[in-house]
Design a protein around this motif. Structure first.
Motif, mmCIF file in Angstrom:
data_model
loop_
_atom_site.group_PDB
_atom_site.id
_atom_site.type_symbol
_atom_site.label_atom_id
_atom_site.label_comp_id
_atom_site.label_asym_id
_atom_site.label_seq_id
_atom_site.Cartn_x
_atom_site.Cartn_y
_atom_site.Cartn_z
ATOM 1 N N LEU A 11 3.795 6.086 -5.324
ATOM 2 C CA LEU A 11 3.719 6.232 -6.779
ATOM 3 C C LEU A 11 2.608 7.201 -7.188
ATOM 4 O O LEU A 11 2.746 7.960 -8.145
ATOM 5 C CB LEU A 11 3.515 4.877 -7.442
ATOM 6 C CG LEU A 11 4.727 3.947 -7.426
ATOM 7 C CD1 LEU A 11 4.341 2.576 -7.979
ATOM 8 C CD2 LEU A 11 5.870 4.534 -8.208
ATOM 9 N N GLY A 12 1.509 7.178 -6.472
ATOM 10 C CA GLY A 12 0.421 8.125 -6.747
ATOM 11 C C GLY A 12 0.838 9.558 -6.476
ATOM 12 O O GLY A 12 0.545 10.466 -7.267
ATOM 13 N N ILE A 32 0.837 -1.203 0.000
ATOM 14 C CA ILE A 32 0.000 0.000 0.000
ATOM 15 C C ILE A 32 0.873 1.255 0.000
ATOM 16 O O ILE A 32 0.582 2.219 -0.714
ATOM 17 C CB ILE A 32 -0.953 -0.012 1.219
ATOM 18 C CG1 ILE A 32 -1.922 -1.192 1.115
ATOM 19 C CG2 ILE A 32 -1.704 1.301 1.341
ATOM 20 C CD1 ILE A 32 -2.838 -1.147 -0.086
ATOM 21 N N PHE A 82 2.242 1.981 -3.511
ATOM 22 C CA PHE A 82 1.234 2.535 -4.408
ATOM 23 C C PHE A 82 0.883 3.970 -4.040
ATOM 24 O O PHE A 82 0.663 4.813 -4.925
ATOM 25 C CB PHE A 82 -0.022 1.657 -4.439
ATOM 26 C CG PHE A 82 0.090 0.565 -5.454
ATOM 27 C CD1 PHE A 82 -0.045 0.830 -6.801
ATOM 28 C CD2 PHE A 82 0.341 -0.734 -5.067
ATOM 29 C CE1 PHE A 82 0.063 -0.180 -7.751
ATOM 30 C CE2 PHE A 82 0.453 -1.754 -5.992
ATOM 31 C CZ PHE A 82 0.316 -1.466 -7.339
#
Length: 70
Positions: A21-22, A15, A18
């Motif tokens: 990366l967002g 999590i 991600f």
């Protein structure tokens, strides 16, 4: 280490990656909107960089023509 702890750490890391990366994607969108691409033609800086790099790799060489491959 217990299996549940390993799964919890793995899930948390998954999590976190991600989310990171967002955030990076949003930062890239923000940066490209603040500094849009001004020109698409080959600039003098590009020619100088290509010439210098080629001369460093192959001393005595000369750039005579630069073409874009499409």
């Amino acid at each position: 280490m217990q299996l549940t702890n390993l799964l919890a750490v793995s899930f948390t890391a998954f999590i976190a990656v991600f989310l990171l990366l967002g955030v990076l994607a949003l930062a890239m969108i923000l940066i490209t909107s603040i500094f849009p691409q001004v020109r698409k033609a080959i600039a003098k800086e590009h020619i100088a960089a290509i010439t210098t790099t080629l001369y460093t790799i192959i001393p005595g060489s000369k750039v005579t023509r630069i073409e874009e491959i499409k």
